[in-house]
Each structure stands twice: as structure tokens, then as C-alpha cells.
Design a protein around this motif. Structure first.
Motif, short mmCIF file in Angstrom:
data_model
loop_
_atom_site.label_atom_id
_atom_site.label_comp_id
_atom_site.label_asym_id
_atom_site.label_seq_id
_atom_site.Cartn_x
_atom_site.Cartn_y
_atom_site.Cartn_z
N ALA A 39 -2.22 1.73 -4.33
CA ALA A 39 -2.98 0.48 -4.40
C ALA A 39 -4.27 0.54 -3.61
O ALA A 39 -5.28 -0.08 -3.97
CB ALA A 39 -2.12 -0.69 -3.91
N SER A 40 -4.28 1.31 -2.53
CA SER A 40 -5.46 1.35 -1.66
C SER A 40 -6.64 2.05 -2.32
O SER A 40 -7.76 1.97 -1.81
CB SER A 40 -5.13 2.06 -0.34
N VAL A 41 -6.41 2.74 -3.44
CA VAL A 41 -7.52 3.41 -4.14
C VAL A 41 -8.63 2.43 -4.46
O VAL A 41 -9.82 2.74 -4.31
CB VAL A 41 -7.00 4.09 -5.42
N PHE A 42 -8.28 1.22 -4.88
CA PHE A 42 -9.29 0.20 -5.19
C PHE A 42 -9.38 -0.87 -4.10
O PHE A 42 -10.42 -1.51 -3.95
CB PHE A 42 -8.97 -0.47 -6.53
N MET A 43 -8.31 -1.07 -3.36
CA MET A 43 -8.30 -2.13 -2.35
C MET A 43 -9.19 -1.76 -1.16
O MET A 43 -9.74 -2.64 -0.50
CB MET A 43 -6.86 -2.37 -1.88
N LEU A 151 -11.28 3.39 10.75
CA LEU A 151 -10.15 2.48 10.54
C LEU A 151 -9.79 2.41 9.06
O LEU A 151 -8.60 2.36 8.70
CB LEU A 151 -10.49 1.09 11.08
N ALA A 152 -10.81 2.40 8.20
CA ALA A 152 -10.55 2.38 6.76
C ALA A 152 -9.86 3.67 6.32
O ALA A 152 -8.98 3.66 5.45
CB ALA A 152 -11.85 2.17 6.00
N LYS A 153 -10.26 4.78 6.92
CA LYS A 153 -9.68 6.06 6.54
C LYS A 153 -8.25 6.24 7.03
O LYS A 153 -7.55 7.15 6.58
CB LYS A 153 -10.55 7.20 7.07
N SER A 205 -2.97 -6.54 11.47
CA SER A 205 -1.81 -7.13 10.79
C SER A 205 -1.66 -6.54 9.39
O SER A 205 -0.55 -6.34 8.91
CB SER A 205 -1.94 -8.65 10.73
N PHE A 206 -2.79 -6.25 8.75
CA PHE A 206 -2.77 -5.62 7.43
C PHE A 206 -2.08 -4.26 7.49
O PHE A 206 -1.23 -3.95 6.66
CB PHE A 206 -4.21 -5.47 6.93
N VAL A 207 -2.45 -3.44 8.47
CA VAL A 207 -1.86 -2.10 8.59
C VAL A 207 -0.37 -2.18 8.90
O VAL A 207 0.44 -1.43 8.34
CB VAL A 207 -2.60 -1.29 9.68
N VAL A 208 0.02 -3.10 9.77
CA VAL A 208 1.44 -3.24 10.14
C VAL A 208 2.27 -3.65 8.93
O VAL A 208 3.33 -3.07 8.67
CB VAL A 208 1.59 -4.26 11.29
N ALA A 496 -2.66 14.58 2.71
CA ALA A 496 -3.52 14.48 1.53
C ALA A 496 -4.72 13.55 1.71
O ALA A 496 -5.85 13.93 1.34
CB ALA A 496 -2.70 14.06 0.32
N PRO A 497 -4.58 12.33 2.27
CA PRO A 497 -5.77 11.48 2.43
C PRO A 497 -6.83 12.12 3.31
O PRO A 497 -8.03 12.01 3.02
CB PRO A 497 -5.20 10.20 3.07
N PHE A 498 -6.42 12.78 4.39
CA PHE A 498 -7.40 13.45 5.24
C PHE A 498 -8.10 14.58 4.49
O PHE A 498 -9.28 14.83 4.69
CB PHE A 498 -6.71 14.00 6.49
N CYS A 499 -7.34 15.23 3.62
CA CYS A 499 -7.91 16.30 2.80
C CYS A 499 -8.98 15.74 1.86
O CYS A 499 -10.05 16.33 1.69
CB CYS A 499 -6.80 17.00 2.00
N VAL A 500 -8.72 14.58 1.29
CA VAL A 500 -9.70 13.94 0.40
C VAL A 500 -10.96 13.57 1.17
O VAL A 500 -12.08 13.68 0.64
CB VAL A 500 -9.07 12.71 -0.27
#
Length: 574
Positions: A39-43, A151-153, A205-208, A496-500
Motif C-alpha cells: 500500500a505504501s507504494v502510492f501512499m 522518515l519516509a524511507k 502514530s502512523f508508523v506504530v 528490499a526497500p533500502f535496496c530500492v
């Protein structure tokens, strides 16, 4: 005991009406796992942005265009390296960059090029965002840009960390409290936490809440996999377990569709969360698996479930637990004739996967394939929105290409063998990663097709490694081997996200890393033994000898079957 029951139990039941109902109801909710995983791909999209200015704008200049407001410039702003010049109603002239702004000392003539003195300022008034594509994302909501970009990453890696922890916790709880209760809790948790994410009031709060959502999503996928394999007959088990992941892929396609239709992040999140609400309302109807009930000596409850299955499947003479127990006692009694002692069972640990050189080499290779499969899966998926063209269509196609990959994996495993299917698809994924680097960036359609081919290849390899791992190890450490491999899979999903994000260093860096890992995995897999048609091993000595016997596996020996019950059931996870 579970293994013996399973052999007799499926004489009566295979994949009839009841099993079909339970299977499709359970895997339907697996779509929500695919939804929340990506979901975070577009969010978390970061649109074009510049520093905000302290005043009302009267005129705007870009490198090759002009307008009366910043909104008029976004569609013509082709490079983030260029600044935007704005003139305020009070006569001041500012140069706006993404993370800084400059005030011109002389502002009599409004031109783009300026050689005079300027005063540098930070973006203390916030930022102006391009709302052409997305009205709101979490990046624009909480200004996760410039010095807060990290923070976004962290959003996707922290989610994947929750996936790892949730799989461990709920997998253990399911063995202790039963599969049905965990399915109830995790499916309800996905809905509750999914909605709660949309109403979080700040980044933390979003991350938690997303972390908790990741835990229950992972827990559901793990337990649902075990749940359906304990209900499905052995003949359909390979296909049934493999296509749990196919519904995960459908969830990825749903993300692309909802992202295209809804452009406000919290509304987008709500729509994604209510997609599988029907299952949440009906999941209480699902029964506990007879195998778990038998393992807990709850024979009457197990008999009730079997009777329900018999009525659904219109079986006139359902099997009786009491008869199975009687047959089992006779079987065990005859097997103990002449034995006065009961041999103690040795407890095994992770070190047993490195007990000798052949087994250790096998373990390292299997772990590497698990890691590479997960890394490649998420690198191709998360990178799909950066390929050019329509990012929504790109993600949809990247999800859709998984569906035939699992079918090919099943056919290849049965016809060519596990190793002979795994090796070419690992090597082909490495080759595709290299070929993509040589495709000109203007050929967006060709790049998208090549990425789909890469996702297809890595999907085949990722799909069959579970069963192959189970067949490579003996009974005494089989669950441990698959479980440890699954943990390596989750480590790959965290990395994987860090790789991207390494695209910022070099645009092809993620593909290079995936290609290297796939090539190394494919080369090492050549040394693994083929297991098609080979009987399952029971001891480490037998597993060590596996592959040294050069007899052909075709012909008389039937393909090995994995009985997934109790300790033989291993959790797998995307």
C-alpha cells in the motif's frame, strides 16, 4: 500421530465441496495481505515540491515557462535541479528550490537568470507540493522531505520488520491456541488497524499502527497457509499451497486499481481496508482443523468437524476417530514388538543444519535462494512505479504476471524436477536484470516488459523453494529448515526497500544487486540434489546421501509427498 491420521483421513476426503469452501474463503483474505504489504507504494509518494514563500504570489517564472501561480508551473517543471522564481505582491523576488530559498537583493526586473546578491533562507514556512496526481500523501501531510526524508524511507522497512515479528509470534500462538482463533484475531486486526492507519494524527502514530497492521497481516498469511494445507488432500496440496500466493498477487493488483481511483492517502487506505470486510464478517464460521484438534486430544471436537465435512461432501460413511485410534494403537503395538525401550527423542536446533559439509553447503544455498527470492520480489514490485509510463498500470501488470508464474512453477516441479526448474529461472532473472541496464530509458514499454519478465522468473523460483526446501531435509529438522529459510525470506523483504532507495546512487543499482544475488543463487543451486521422485529422508545421514545415488528418478518411484501436519507443517511467508 498426525502423520498416521493424515494418511487414513484423506482416504475419505480429498478436495470436495467443504474443502473448496474453506480454501477459497481463507485465501480470499490473503488478498488483504498483498494489499497492505504494498500500500505504501502510492501512499508514501513524494510529489514535486519547493519551499513555500511568505506572501502572496503575483508572477511565477520557471526555466522555460511563466504563470500567475506555482500551480501553473508544475506540469511544465521538468527537472528538480531547476529553481522557480516568484515575485510577490509586495515586490520581493524569491528563488525557490526544493530544500532552500533565496531572496534577491535587486528585484526591479523579473528574469530567470540573476547574477546579483542573494540571501539564503531555510524552508521555515513549509513547502509547496504538486497536487496534480495526488491530492494528499503522508509525505505532504507531515512534510517528510529534505532533512525529514529519511522518515519516509523508513515506512516500508518498519512495516517489513513487523511482518517478520508477526510471523514468529502468531505462528507459535497458532500451534498453542489453534488456527481458527488466530485467523479470527488477525483478520479482524487487519480491518481494525487498517482503518486506524487512516486516522493517525502524526507520523509516529502512523508508523506504530502500521507496524501492528504488519504483524497481524503476516500472522494471517502464515496461519492461513497452514490452515488450508491441513484441510486439503495431499494430491492437491502443492497447487493449493502455491496459489495462496496467487491471491496475494491479486491484492497487489487491487492496490494499483484503488490507487488509480483514489488520490487522497487516508481515503485510499480506508478503501483498501474495507476490500476484504466480507471475510471479517464471516470468518467466525470457519471450523478448527481436525489435525490440530487431534494433536490436542480433543477427539469429540475433531469428530464433529469430520461429520460436518461428511455432510457437506455427501459422504455416507465418514471416518470415525475411534476407529482410527484403534487402528493406530494396533499399528504402533505391532511396531514395538521386541522393543522394551522407547528411544528418547533428541531435540534439534539450528546447528543441525550445519552438521557436516554437504548439509551446511545445502543450507547456505537454500537460505540464499530464500533471501534472493524475497529481495527480487519486492525490488521488482516497489520499483514498478518508477519505470515510466503509467505507474498504476505498471504495478497492476507486475502483480498480474505472478499468476502464470505459479502455474509454471507447479508444472515445472512435477515435469522437470525441483532443481531443474529453479536453476534456469534464477539464472534467467539475473540475465534479465543485466539486459534491463542496456535498454535506453526512452523505451519505457520495453523496460516495463523486461521488468515483468524479471518478476515472472523470480516468482517461479520464489514459489517452488518452499516445497524444495522441505524435500531437501530429513524429518527431524524439516520444519526447522523451512522455518529458518522463511526467516531469511523476511530478512530479504526488510532489506528490499533500502535496496530500492539505492536508485538515488545509481538508477540500476537495485537491479545489479538482485542480478548478482540471483546469479550466485543459481550457480550454487546446481550443487543441490534433485528430489523429484525421491522418498523423503528421515535422518541427517540419509539426507547427506541424497543426490549421491545417480539412479534416475523417473519411473517406478512415485513423487515424494510432504505431509503437512504438526511439526511437519512449516510456515512460509512472502
Amino acid at each position: 500421530r498426525g502423520l498416521y491420521f493424515s494418511k487414513l483421513f484423506w482416504v475419505y476426503f480429498f478436495f470436495y465441496r467443504f474443502q473448496a469452501f474453506v480454501y477459497f474463503a481463507s485465501v480470499f483474505q490473503a488478498m488483504s495481505c498483498g494489499i497492505h504489504y504494498l500500500a505504501s507504494v502510492f501512499m508514501a509518494v513524494t510529489p514535486n515540491f519547493v519551499c513555500d514563500i511568505p506572501g502572496n504570489v503575483s508572477r511565477v517564472l520557471s526555466y522555460n515557462s511563466s504563470g500567475s501561480s506555482v500551480e501553473d508551473i508544475w506540469t511544465l517543471w521538468t527537472s528538480t535541479e531547476n529553481y522557480i522564481v516568484v515575485q510577490l505582491e509586495n515586490g520581493e523576488t524569491w528563488e525557490l528550490n526544493q530544500c532552500s530559498r533565496s531572496k534577491r537583493e535587486v528585484s526591479s526586473h523579473l528574469t530567470y537568470e540573476y547574477k546579483g546578491n542573494k540571501s539564503e533562507f531555510s524552508c521555515s514556512d513549509g513547502f509547496l507540493y504538486d497536487h496534480t496526481k495526488w491530492k494528499s500523501t503522508i509525505v505532504t501531510e507531515w512534510d517528510l522531505v529534505c532533512d525529514r526524508e529519511w522518515l519516509a524511507k523508513l515506512i516500508q522497512p518498519t512495516f517489513m520488520l513487523g511482518v517478520l515479528i508477526g510471523a514468529v509470534i502468531f505462528g507459535d500462538i497458532a500451534d498453542r491456541m489453534g488456527r481458527r482463533r488466530v485467523i479470527w484475531f488477525t483478520s479482524a486486526g487487519q480491518f481494525v488497524f487498517g482503518i486506524a492507519v487512516a486516522f493517525t494524527f502524526d507520523y509516529y502514530s502512523f508508523v506504530v499502527v502500521r507496524f501492528l497492521l504488519a504483524m497481524v497481516s503476516s500472522g494471517y498469511l502464515v496461519v492461513a497457509f497452514v490452515y488450508v494445507t491441513e484441510f486439503v488432500g495431499t494430491k492437491a496440496r502443492t497447487w493449493a499451497s502455491m496459489h495462496v500466493h496467487a491471491f496475494f498477487a491479486v491484492g497487489v493488483m487491487v492496490v494499483a486499481l484503488v490507487g488509480f481511483l483514489v488520490r487522497t492517502w487516508w481515503v485510499y487506505q480506508i478503501f483498501l481496508s474495507i476490500t476484504t470486510l466480507p471475510f471479517v464478517l464471516c470468518c467466525w464460521m470457519l471450523p478448527e482443523t481436525p489435525f490440530w484438534l487431534l494433536s490436542e486430544a480433543r477427539y469429540e471436537d475433531a469428530q464433529k468437524v469430520i461429520d460436518i465435512m461428511a455432510r457437506w461432501n455427501k459422504v455416507s460413511t465418514p471416518c470415525k476417530i475411534s476407529e482410527l485410534c484403534s487402528v493406530q494403537q494396533d499399528h504402533l503395538g505391532s511396531g514395538r514388538t521386541g522393543d522394551n525401550d522407547v528411544s528418547s527423542t533428541k531435540k534439534h536446533n539450528i546447528l543441525d543444519l550445519f552438521c557436516n559439509w554437504p548439509i551446511a553447503r545445502r543450507t547456505v544455498t537454500v537460505w540464499l535462494v530464500w533471501f534472493t527470492g524475497s529481495l527480487g520480489y519486492y525490488v521488482f514490485s516497489l520499483s514498478s512505479v518508477n519505470l515510466g509510463g503509467n505507474e498504476y498500470l505498471n504495478l497492476f501488470l507486475i502483480g498480474a504476471v505472478e499468476l502464470p508464474s505459479y502455474i509454471i512453477a507447479c508444472i515445472g516441479m512435477d515435469k522437470l524436477g525441483r532443481r531443474n526448474t529453479l536453476i534456469p529461472f534464477l539464472l534467467s532473472s539475473a540475465l534479465i536484470c543485466v539486459l534491463i541496464m542496456f535498454i535506453p530509458q526512452d523505451f519505457s514499454i520495453l523496460i516495463i516488459l523486461a521488468n515483468m519478465a524479471g518478476k515472472f522468473s523470480i516468482g517461479v523460483a520464489f514459489g517452488l523453494i518452499y516445497l524444495y526446501t522441505a524435500e531437501l531435509y530429513p524429518t527431524i529438522v524439516r520444519s526447522l529448515a523451512v522455518g529458518s529459510g522463511s526467516m531469511m525470506c523476511r530478512v530479504g523483504s526488510v532489506v528490499a526497500p533500502f535496496c530500492v532507495y539505492l536508485r538515488s546512487v545509481w538508477i540500476f543499482m537495485p537491479l545489479l544487486l538482485v542480478g548478482i544475488m540471483a546469479l550466485l543463487s543459481g550457480m550454487l543451486t546446481i550443487m543441490l540434489p534433485e528430489t523429484l521422485g525421491k522418498p523423503l529422508t528421515n535422518t541427517l545421514m540419509e539426507a547427506t546421501e541424497l543426490g549421491r545415488n545417480k539412479e534416475s528418478c523417473s519411473g517406478k518411484t512415485p513423487p515424494a509427498k510432504i505431509e503437512m501436519f504438526g511439526q511437519e507443517t512449516a510456515n512460509t511467508e512472502k
